[in-house]
Design a protein around this motif. Structure first.
Motif, PDB file in Angstrom:
ATOM      1  N   ALA A  46      -5.370  -5.029  -3.307  1.00  0.00           N
ATOM      2  CA  ALA A  46      -4.494  -3.952  -3.747  1.00  0.00           C
ATOM      3  C   ALA A  46      -3.536  -4.488  -4.798  1.00  0.00           C
ATOM      4  O   ALA A  46      -3.155  -5.660  -4.759  1.00  0.00           O
ATOM      5  CB  ALA A  46      -3.726  -3.364  -2.572  1.00  0.00           C
ATOM      6  N   SER A  60     -10.924  -6.361   0.452  1.00  0.00           N
ATOM      7  CA  SER A  60     -10.200  -5.383  -0.350  1.00  0.00           C
ATOM      8  C   SER A  60      -8.915  -5.969  -0.932  1.00  0.00           C
ATOM      9  O   SER A  60      -8.136  -6.621  -0.247  1.00  0.00           O
ATOM     10  CB  SER A  60      -9.864  -4.165   0.513  1.00  0.00           C
ATOM     11  N   THR A  81      -8.411  -4.375  -9.794  1.00  0.00           N
ATOM     12  CA  THR A  81      -9.054  -3.985  -8.536  1.00  0.00           C
ATOM     13  C   THR A  81     -10.404  -3.307  -8.696  1.00  0.00           C
ATOM     14  O   THR A  81     -11.152  -3.208  -7.719  1.00  0.00           O
ATOM     15  CB  THR A  81      -8.126  -3.052  -7.738  1.00  0.00           C
ATOM     16  N   LEU A 101       0.817  -1.219   0.000  1.00  0.00           N
ATOM     17  CA  LEU A 101       0.000   0.000   0.000  1.00  0.00           C
ATOM     18  C   LEU A 101       0.848   1.266   0.000  1.00  0.00           C
ATOM     19  O   LEU A 101       0.328   2.354  -0.278  1.00  0.00           O
ATOM     20  CB  LEU A 101      -0.950  -0.010   1.200  1.00  0.00           C
ATOM     21  N   ARG A 132      -6.423   0.177  -5.048  1.00  0.00           N
ATOM     22  CA  ARG A 132      -7.057  -0.642  -4.022  1.00  0.00           C
ATOM     23  C   ARG A 132      -8.550  -0.722  -4.270  1.00  0.00           C
ATOM     24  O   ARG A 132      -9.201   0.292  -4.540  1.00  0.00           O
ATOM     25  CB  ARG A 132      -6.793  -0.057  -2.640  1.00  0.00           C
TER      26      ARG A 132
END
Length: 270
Positions: A121, A119, A131, A105, A112
């Motif tokens: 990423a 979730s 995504t 991240l 994301r």
């Protein structure tokens, strides 16, 4: 301590190549000391698929209210008011999935997905495609990042991670046309078009025990059993990475294998 260059070489030897799209599950504890820590591991992953490659991981959310709202569980008004809304730009990842996700991240250009509990990423040329979108219902099924990973010929890397971590097999669970699959419901706090927090009920196949034969708390779930059988059949690649052994799967092949295993389990009444 292993260098980024050496880890990159080991990942290439394992089977990653320029232009690959790979979903990674990592245990840095098993991997051992790496130059630069989690950021060094991420650098090696990106280098191993460069140029043109994409790295994806499931990052989830540290504040997912899955357990607190599962199948009708109720939170008090005060608890709901105090609970943060999911914002993919700032939401911390679920620590259970490893510290590598925080490094992912932090990479410039990371994309994301907007699913609070599931979730994903990704970084690389295909990051946005992988995504977005991410359906709130059936987070692992048709239309999900997992389906797009499979359709584009992606790979799955267990970088020292255990065999119960192969998230793409939840896509196999969603696809398998078998009776008595369980669904679950839960609630998530999201931001509406005006930036206000709203609670939304979502539903998906039960990723913790899709069938009765895989639902025992002290037994293996379908993901782990299928992954173990797949490895036993020798359909994967494995090799040394750092201080541990890692596994590399073709996403489409293990999904196809998983669908067949689920059907066989149902047909045999296991």
């Amino acid at each position: 301590m292993i260098t980024v260059e050496k880890l990159t070489h080991q990942l290439r030897t394992l089977g990653l190549a320029a232009g690959d799209t790979v979903m990674v599950h990592a245990s840095l504890r098993a991997l051992g000391p790496v130059e630069g820590g989690a950021d060094g591991v991420m650098a090696a992953l990106l280098a191993s698929v460069a140029p043109g490659g994409t790295v994806m991981a499931m990052v989830s959310w540290a504040h997912s209210p899955y357990e607190e709202t599962l199948n009708g569980k109720q939170m008090s008004t005060e608890e709901q008011d105090a609970w943060p809304a999911f914002d993919p730009k700032t939401a911390p990842p679920e620590p259970e999935y490893g510290v590598l996700n925080s490094a992912l991240l932090r990479v410039a250009g990371v994309e994301r997905s907007n699913h609070p509990d599931s979730s994903m990423a990704a970084v690389g040329p295909h990051a946005a495609y992988l995504t977005h979108p991410h359906p709130k219902d059936d987070a692992y099924g048709p239309g999900s990042p997992l389906e797009r990973l499979v359709n584009m010929g992606g790979k799955v890397l267990l970088l020292g991670a255990p065999l119960d971590a192969v998230t793409v097999l939840h896509y196999a669970e969603a696809l398998a046309d078998i009776p008595n699959k369980r669904r679950v419901t839960y609630e998530v706090p999201v931001l509406d078009a005006k930036g206000r927090k709203v609670w939304q009920q979502v539903s998906e196949w039960d990723s913790n025990g899709i069938l009765d034969c895989y639902a025992a708390e002290d037994g293996m779930d379908a993901v782990e059993q299928i992954a173990r059988d797949y490895v036993a059949d020798g359909r994967h690649r494995e090799g040394v990475t750092g201080a541990t052994k890692s596994h590399l799967f073709e996403a489409a092949d293990i999904v196809k294998y998983g669908v067949r295993c689920l059907k066989n389990a149902t047909d045999s009444g296991a």
